[in-house]
Enzyme design. Sequence first.
Site, PDB file in Angstrom:
ATOM      1  CG  ASP A 123       0.267  -4.781  -5.543  1.00 46.05           C
ATOM      2  OD1 ASP A 123      -0.763  -4.815  -4.860  1.00 46.05           O
ATOM      3  OD2 ASP A 123       0.528  -3.852  -6.316  1.00 46.05           O
ATOM      4  CG  HIS A 169      -1.088  -1.184  -4.178  1.00 48.33           C
ATOM      5  ND1 HIS A 169      -1.741  -1.688  -5.290  1.00 48.33           N
ATOM      6  CD2 HIS A 169      -1.938  -0.276  -3.643  1.00 48.33           C
ATOM      7  CE1 HIS A 169      -2.916  -1.097  -5.413  1.00 48.33           C
ATOM      8  NE2 HIS A 169      -3.055  -0.237  -4.432  1.00 48.33           N
ATOM      9  CD  GLU A 178       1.366  -1.284 -11.269  1.00 47.13           C
ATOM     10  OE1 GLU A 178       1.691  -2.491 -11.184  1.00 47.13           O
ATOM     11  OE2 GLU A 178       0.306  -0.819 -10.803  1.00 47.13           O
ATOM     12  CG  HIS A 200       1.728  -0.639  -7.509  1.00 44.95           C
ATOM     13  ND1 HIS A 200       0.426  -0.521  -7.078  1.00 44.95           N
ATOM     14  CD2 HIS A 200       2.263   0.605  -7.394  1.00 44.95           C
ATOM     15  CE1 HIS A 200       0.192   0.724  -6.706  1.00 44.95           C
ATOM     16  NE2 HIS A 200       1.299   1.435  -6.899  1.00 44.95           N
ATOM     17  CE1 TYR A 201       0.534  -8.805  -7.654  1.00 49.66           C
ATOM     18  CE2 TYR A 201       2.241  -9.279  -6.042  1.00 49.66           C
ATOM     19  CZ  TYR A 201       0.938  -9.404  -6.478  1.00 49.66           C
ATOM     20  OH  TYR A 201       0.036 -10.134  -5.749  1.00 49.66           O
ATOM     21  CB  THR A 202       1.959  -5.670 -13.803  1.00 47.76           C
ATOM     22  OG1 THR A 202       2.612  -6.920 -14.080  1.00 47.76           O
ATOM     23  CG2 THR A 202       2.973  -4.539 -13.937  1.00 47.76           C
TER      24      THR A 202
END
Length: 275
Positions: free
Chosen positions: A194, A184, A146, A81-83
């Site tokens: 993401d 994700h 993340e 994921h990215y946050t």
Amino acid sequence: MKNRLILLLLTVTIFSACSKKVLSPYAATNKIYSEHADSLSQALLAESPAMLSDSLGKPIPSEWVGTVNFNLRKPNYVIIHYTAQDSTGQTLRTFTLVKPQVSAHYVIGKDGKVVHMLNDYMRAWHAGISKWGSISDMNSCSIGIELDNKGNEPFSTAQMNSLLTLLAKLKKDYNIPTANFIGHGDIAPGRKPDPGILFPWELLAKKGFGYYSDIIIVPAPVNFDSATALRLIGYDTRNLPAAIGAFKRHFVQREDSTRLTQFDLDVLFNVYQKY
């Protein structure tokens, strides 16, 4: 003697002040984590027979006999994921609040620092409503990672180096198949984008974490069924445009759209043969 006593008191005061300064800002949430983990461990240690009854309410005979052949359930997927937040600190705060109801096993900062937030064998709340192949509960079989990134910026070298090192460890520890390192956006097309179009999936594939298209691509046949190919890779094709968009963000990375060009079809034909 009086001077020595004053010096001793000053030393104790300074030591106490320093101790307070180095106290983790997450001491309270770490305590909650430990208490919750303890309660879960008690559930695992329970040795109760199944309490069953028939349609008339009569108890069905049952007893507990412990098997000697078992171990912990192990993760079989890694979801990246990215946050989409301003900093690692903000993400850690989000993941230590009850209200958001979200979490991950690991958070990796732009500086490469890795924060482990949940035991790998436990179920984090990172995937949400998602589907990959026949799996509709990705939280129960995956590790969530993340990356501190808003989604519109390149991922730092330090961050990627730490990610690759972590992925190598996870792959070895849990024997995770190469195909099972995904994003994700792959498992939640149309809902989540993401880790985004800027994420270096090709680099990961070269290291054995996920697949990517070859440099030399064989053209897709005229009668190539793109929807079936996407489904065989793992995408949920009930919303076909969303699945196309997710595929393109991961494997094409030229434009963020839901339209398949001939080049996209060729890439899809190349990729799906790897699965």
